[in-house]
Design a protein around this motif. Sequence first.
Motif, mmCIF file in Angstrom:
data_model
loop_
_atom_site.group_PDB
_atom_site.id
_atom_site.type_symbol
_atom_site.label_atom_id
_atom_site.label_comp_id
_atom_site.label_asym_id
_atom_site.label_seq_id
_atom_site.Cartn_x
_atom_site.Cartn_y
_atom_site.Cartn_z
ATOM 1 N N ARG A 1 10.471 2.807 1.787
ATOM 2 C CA ARG A 1 11.243 2.422 2.970
ATOM 3 C C ARG A 1 10.447 1.544 3.931
ATOM 4 N NH1 ARG A 1 13.054 8.346 4.696
ATOM 5 N NH2 ARG A 1 10.858 8.627 4.119
ATOM 6 N N LYS A 2 9.141 1.469 3.741
ATOM 7 C CA LYS A 2 8.296 0.633 4.595
ATOM 8 C C LYS A 2 8.581 -0.855 4.428
ATOM 9 C CE LYS A 2 5.173 1.959 6.787
ATOM 10 N NZ LYS A 2 5.042 2.332 8.209
ATOM 11 N N TRP B 1 6.936 -7.611 -4.969
ATOM 12 C CA TRP B 1 7.083 -6.431 -5.828
ATOM 13 C C TRP B 1 6.619 -6.743 -7.249
ATOM 14 C CZ3 TRP B 1 7.584 -2.691 -2.672
ATOM 15 C CH2 TRP B 1 7.927 -1.410 -3.115
ATOM 16 N N THR B 2 6.087 -5.741 -7.940
ATOM 17 C CA THR B 2 5.544 -5.970 -9.285
ATOM 18 C C THR B 2 5.915 -4.820 -10.220
ATOM 19 O OG1 THR B 2 3.446 -4.845 -8.811
ATOM 20 C CG2 THR B 2 3.571 -7.213 -8.318
ATOM 21 N N ILE C 1 13.575 -1.503 -6.163
ATOM 22 C CA ILE C 1 14.296 -2.090 -5.043
ATOM 23 C C ILE C 1 15.743 -2.313 -5.463
ATOM 24 C CG2 ILE C 1 14.524 -4.096 -3.540
ATOM 25 C CD1 ILE C 1 11.563 -4.405 -3.524
ATOM 26 N N THR C 2 16.644 -1.664 -4.757
ATOM 27 C CA THR C 2 18.076 -1.768 -5.033
ATOM 28 C C THR C 2 18.736 -2.710 -4.020
ATOM 29 O OG1 THR C 2 18.636 0.068 -3.571
ATOM 30 C CG2 THR C 2 18.054 0.614 -5.858
ATOM 31 N N ILE D 1 13.250 -4.280 -9.761
ATOM 32 C CA ILE D 1 14.212 -4.873 -8.826
ATOM 33 C C ILE D 1 15.528 -4.982 -9.591
ATOM 34 C CG2 ILE D 1 14.866 -6.885 -7.452
ATOM 35 C CD1 ILE D 1 11.970 -7.576 -7.106
ATOM 36 N N THR D 2 16.582 -4.342 -9.106
ATOM 37 C CA THR D 2 17.846 -4.373 -9.838
ATOM 38 C C THR D 2 18.455 -5.765 -9.772
ATOM 39 O OG1 THR D 2 19.205 -3.749 -7.937
ATOM 40 C CG2 THR D 2 18.241 -1.950 -9.247
#
Length: 334
Positions: free
Chosen positions: A229-230, A239-240, A273-274, A297-298
């Motif tokens: 949530r940060k 993101w990885t 991550i949605t 990541i969707t």
Amino acid sequence: MKVKRILHILSAKEFTEEFRESFLADVEEMEKLRGDPSKRKGLLGFLKDVIIVLFFYEESTRTRISFEIAAHNLGARVISAVNAGIFSSVKKGETFYDTIRTLIGYIPRFIILRHKVKGSAAQAARIVDESGRNVSIINAGDGTGEHPTQALLDWWTIYKEKGRVEDLVVAVGGDLLHGRTTHSLVYLLSKYKGVSFIFIAPDNLQMKKDLCDYLDVKGVEYEKTSDKRKIKEADVVYWTRTQKERMNTNKIYTWVRDLIYRLFCYVDTRYVITAEDADSMKEDAIIMHPFPRVGEITRAVDKNKRARYFQQSENGVLVRMVILCNLYGVKIRK
């Protein structure tokens, strides 16, 4: 401004302020040249008939192909060795030194190297320097070490999308222990005033100690957390994926785990991550990913205005064209 010419690209730590300012101006000029049909053909003379060897011990899609297209756009000739650890004399037991020393003897102008061992690109550069040959080594990823050319295209993407690199909160999530793209990006962005980091990962995959020590010495602020949530606090979210190939996981355990996931459709969303996560971010935040993406990541996020990872990937060709020109000594800005 006169910038000291460099022969190799090995680490993002080496990108000085003078280099970055000049490189940024070169990328902006190259973007104009590529976008002008009347000038695009002229790019073919920048590296006309220059020989470039791509020697990849590990798999690659974006890095290898973007370098090949960048080279072709500049008129260079490319020789690619894909999965060189399997389909070369390495399979027969040849040492790394002998392989690199042999390649140098063929007098290519560039060797773009990807290897599974950290520090391999720097070792190759030392072999070149000892030989006295005018060959540039470009680190295209060295194990869990760095990926400096990825950092340059990530940096350009941030600048292009945000209009600045200073005074940003950058959330870096996923496998930070093994993720060489995250290492290079943090080294590069930490050079800018007002940049701080939020490292989001489980404890066993958190950012490596030596990089955190580096940030401490430089006085750069960072936070370690496992709370996804940060990302709400970030201007840039990078993101990885989890790098399973870097882990010495028992093969039977891995097979059973993956089978259970498939049978019961279990997904651990703590580090995924949605669309809802993306919507919770700042309005002008951007989401980046070096790819490949394997579920973290969707695809629903692709439609979100904050998603920039495909544009980020596309920037690879442009940035790598400038890298090749810079190392070869081509003056992009007249």
